[in-house]
Design a protein around this motif. Structure first.
Motif, short mmCIF file in Angstrom:
data_model
loop_
_atom_site.label_atom_id
_atom_site.label_comp_id
_atom_site.label_asym_id
_atom_site.label_seq_id
_atom_site.Cartn_x
_atom_site.Cartn_y
_atom_site.Cartn_z
N SER A 52 -7.50 1.16 10.02
CA SER A 52 -6.68 1.12 11.24
C SER A 52 -5.84 -0.17 11.30
CB SER A 52 -7.57 1.25 12.49
OG SER A 52 -8.53 0.22 12.47
N PHE A 53 -6.42 -1.27 10.87
CA PHE A 53 -5.69 -2.54 10.82
C PHE A 53 -4.51 -2.45 9.88
CE2 PHE A 53 -9.11 -5.25 12.71
CZ PHE A 53 -8.29 -5.94 13.58
N LEU A 54 -4.76 -1.86 8.73
CA LEU A 54 -3.71 -1.73 7.72
C LEU A 54 -2.58 -0.83 8.21
CD1 LEU A 54 -5.89 -1.44 4.48
CD2 LEU A 54 -4.32 -3.28 5.05
N LEU A 55 -2.94 0.24 8.97
CA LEU A 55 -1.92 1.15 9.50
C LEU A 55 -1.03 0.44 10.53
CD1 LEU A 55 -3.98 4.46 9.89
CD2 LEU A 55 -1.95 4.14 8.46
N PHE A 56 -1.67 -0.33 11.40
CA PHE A 56 -0.91 -1.06 12.42
C PHE A 56 0.04 -2.08 11.80
CE2 PHE A 56 -4.21 0.31 15.57
CZ PHE A 56 -3.33 0.97 16.40
N LEU A 57 -0.43 -2.71 10.73
CA LEU A 57 0.41 -3.71 10.07
C LEU A 57 1.61 -3.05 9.41
CD1 LEU A 57 -2.31 -6.06 8.56
CD2 LEU A 57 -0.65 -6.69 10.28
#
Length: 573
Positions: free
Chosen positions: A568-573
């Protein structure tokens, strides 16, 4: 190295003396400006001032230094590093020369700091705890004066030059000159050990005796007096002189009282130095700068001799300094005892010895001056105390029976030391009359009523009698029991000044520091800071470890959650 230093110093001393006579007779002053660096419009200039005062003082310092080095040849012969000792003494003399011939506050600071640093190295020369403590007390007391001089230098930036000698007369009524004068007076009071900075001088007796003879009698401690002699115009035209008169009078009184209770030979002589410094400072504060200079020079002669004799006695007493263990030394060491008694009598003001001319004139000038009863009492009572402790010292050490071990090596055969002492003995006898003829252009005729004229002599005789009485041990023990114990402790320990300037200064800061460490560093801040964080994190990791150990499902579930959060962190970034 001792012989080379001795020959060089004595020859320079003679040259300075002859030059000072020439300058004195012709009333000459020379300013020598040496341009050290010149770059475009900027130049750094070193200024030297040669007049009769600087040359005469230089010749005396060099003469005493040469004889002390000659004396050290035998006194320090068992020392493996005698050359290092001689080098330190020479560095000291060099710093003193720089201070004497400087009319400039910056170059005075160089000499002043040189004196402080080298005196610290000399005080800790015999390396033990007592020496280190004494050295630290000496260095830190003198740092106050160094800071005062630095502030005076900063204040003189307003004037465009640091050559104070040009501004003294012109600006004497200005506030800025008063400020500079007060800072210089503070510096002089630390160097000359006036109240409240007196405790370092007796402590500095941890140094070797030749050092005491040179440094703590005739040079280092008189540097403050010499600086104030140069600034004497500021003292005599403001309230600074009155303040200095009070403080130096009290110093003279305190040191005289303390010396009558002391049993350490070198400390008695150190307290006598302190008393004489008080006398110089007080007569200087009344505006008689020539008299202060006169007493400074005569005192340097007999006090250096007194320390040298003390060194010879200590050597023969197997390094014991307690006067209660001495006695009958006049039989075993006649020549040393002769020098010791002559210097002691010169200190008391015995007629026609060196100290008589300056002390008698000072006391007679005080009698005709417009001063209050308290100052008058301090002058004359302190003179009586001087005679008292000198006679007490003589009775303890020279008369009676030897009180130390029956097996002793008392002799008078240390010829190198004796020759050094005999040179100063000669000067202690003729120095006063010689300087009296040189410094004052015409003889002083002081007209006083008979009772005031005889007061000095009367005070000296009463002081000598009192010294004899307190040297009788039965009477002395009776004295001690009659006096209150606390009063004896107070008078004998320099009015508690050594305690005030050591424990008194450091007790509360150290106590507060301990409380801070206990309550904050190792207390609350430790609990809420690093230690607490470590405790909580280790608890969490223990809990997680238990969970992982007991259930594989929870472990894998947490692993899946962790991967999902990462995605999820990677998607937001």
């Amino acid at each position: 190295m001792c012989s080379i230093s001795f020959i060089n110093l004595i020859s320079i001393s003679l040259t300075c003396f002859l030059l000072s006579l020439y300058y004195l007779l012709n009333n000459m002053v020379y300013f020598i400006e040496w341009e050290v660096v010149s770059l475009n419009s900027m130049s750094i200039v070193m200024t030297f001032l040669f007049d009769w005062m600087s040359l005469l003082f230089m010749s005396f310092v060099l003469m005493i230094a040469s004889l002390v080095i000659f004396y050290s040849k035998e006194y320090m012969e068992s020392d493996e590093n005698i050359n290092r000792f001689i080098m330190l003494v020479l560095m000291f003399v060099l710093s003193m020369m720089l201070l004497i011939i400087s009319p400039n506050l910056v170059s005075i600071l160089l000499g002043w700091d040189g004196l402080g640093l080298v005196s610290y190295c000399l005080v800790i020369y015999f390396q033990n705890i007592k020496s280190y403590n004494a050295g630290m007390l000496t260095a830190l007391s003198n740092r106050i004066g160094d800071v005062a001089l630095l502030l005076a230098i900063a204040w003189m930036l307003n004037y465009g030059s640091w050559n104070y000698i040009f501004y003294l007369e012109v600006m004497q009524n200005e506030f800025s000159m008063l400020m500079i004068g007060s800072l210089v007076m503070l510096a002089a009071m630390t160097k000359s050990a006036q109240i409240p900075f007196s405790s370092w001088l007796p402590a500095a007796m941890a140094a070797p005796t030749p050092v005491s003879a040179l440094v703590h009698s005739s040079t280092l401690v008189t540097a403050g007096v010499y600086l104030l002699i140069r600034f004497n115009i500021v003292l005599s035209t403001s309230w600074l002189g009155q303040l200095l008169l009070l403080l130096s009078g009290l110093t003279m009184f305190m040191a005289g009282l303390g010396a009558n209770f002391e049993f350490d030979l070198k400390k008695i002589i150190a307290l006598s130095t302190l008393s004489q410094l008080g006398l110089m400072m007080s007569i200087l504060s009344m505006g008689f700068y020539k008299l202060a200079m006169f007493h400074l020079l005569t005192h340097a002669l007999f006090k250096a001799l007194l320390f040298m004799c003390a060194g010879a006695i200590i050597h023969n007493m197997n390094n014991s300094q307690d006067i209660r263990l001495m006695g009958g030394l006049s039989i075993h060491m006649p020549l040393t005892s002769t020098c010791f008694n002559v210097s002691n009598l010169a200190l008391c003001g015995m007629p026609f010895l060196a100290g008589f001319y300056s002390k008698d004139m000072i006391l007679e000038i005080v009698s005709i001056s417009n001063i209050n009863m308290f100052s008058f009492f301090l002058y004359f009572f302190s003179t009586g105390l001087t005679v008292s402790y000198s006679f007490r010292l003589v009775y303890y050490s020279m008369t009676g029976d030897l009180n130390c071990g029956s097996l002793n090596m008392l002799n008078d055969e240390s010829w190198v030391m004796l020759r050094g002492m005999l040179g100063l003995l000669f000067m202690s006898i003729i120095g006063g009359s010689m300087l009296n003829w040189l410094i004052f252009p015409f003889p002083y005729m002081i007209c006083l009523p008979g009772y005031l004229k005889m007061l000095t002599l009367f005070v000296c005789i009463v002081g000598g009698l009192f010294g004899y009485l307190i040297s009788i041990s039965n009477l002395y023990s009776l004295n001690k029991s009659l006096l209150n114990y606390n009063l004896t402790l107070f008078l004998g320990s320099m009015w508690f000044m050594p305690y005030i300037s050591t424990y008194g200064m450091i007790f509360y800061p150290l106590n507060y520091g301990q409380l801070v460490v206990k309550s904050f560093d190792q207390g609350w801040s430790e609990y809420f800071g690093g230690q607490h964080l470590y405790y909580k994190l280790s608890n969490y990791s223990k809990t997680l470890f238990l969970m992982h150990n007991n259930s594989l499902k929870i472990y894998l579930m947490l692993f899946v959650f962790w991967i999902m959060i990462l995605f999820s962190f990677l998607l937001f970034l």
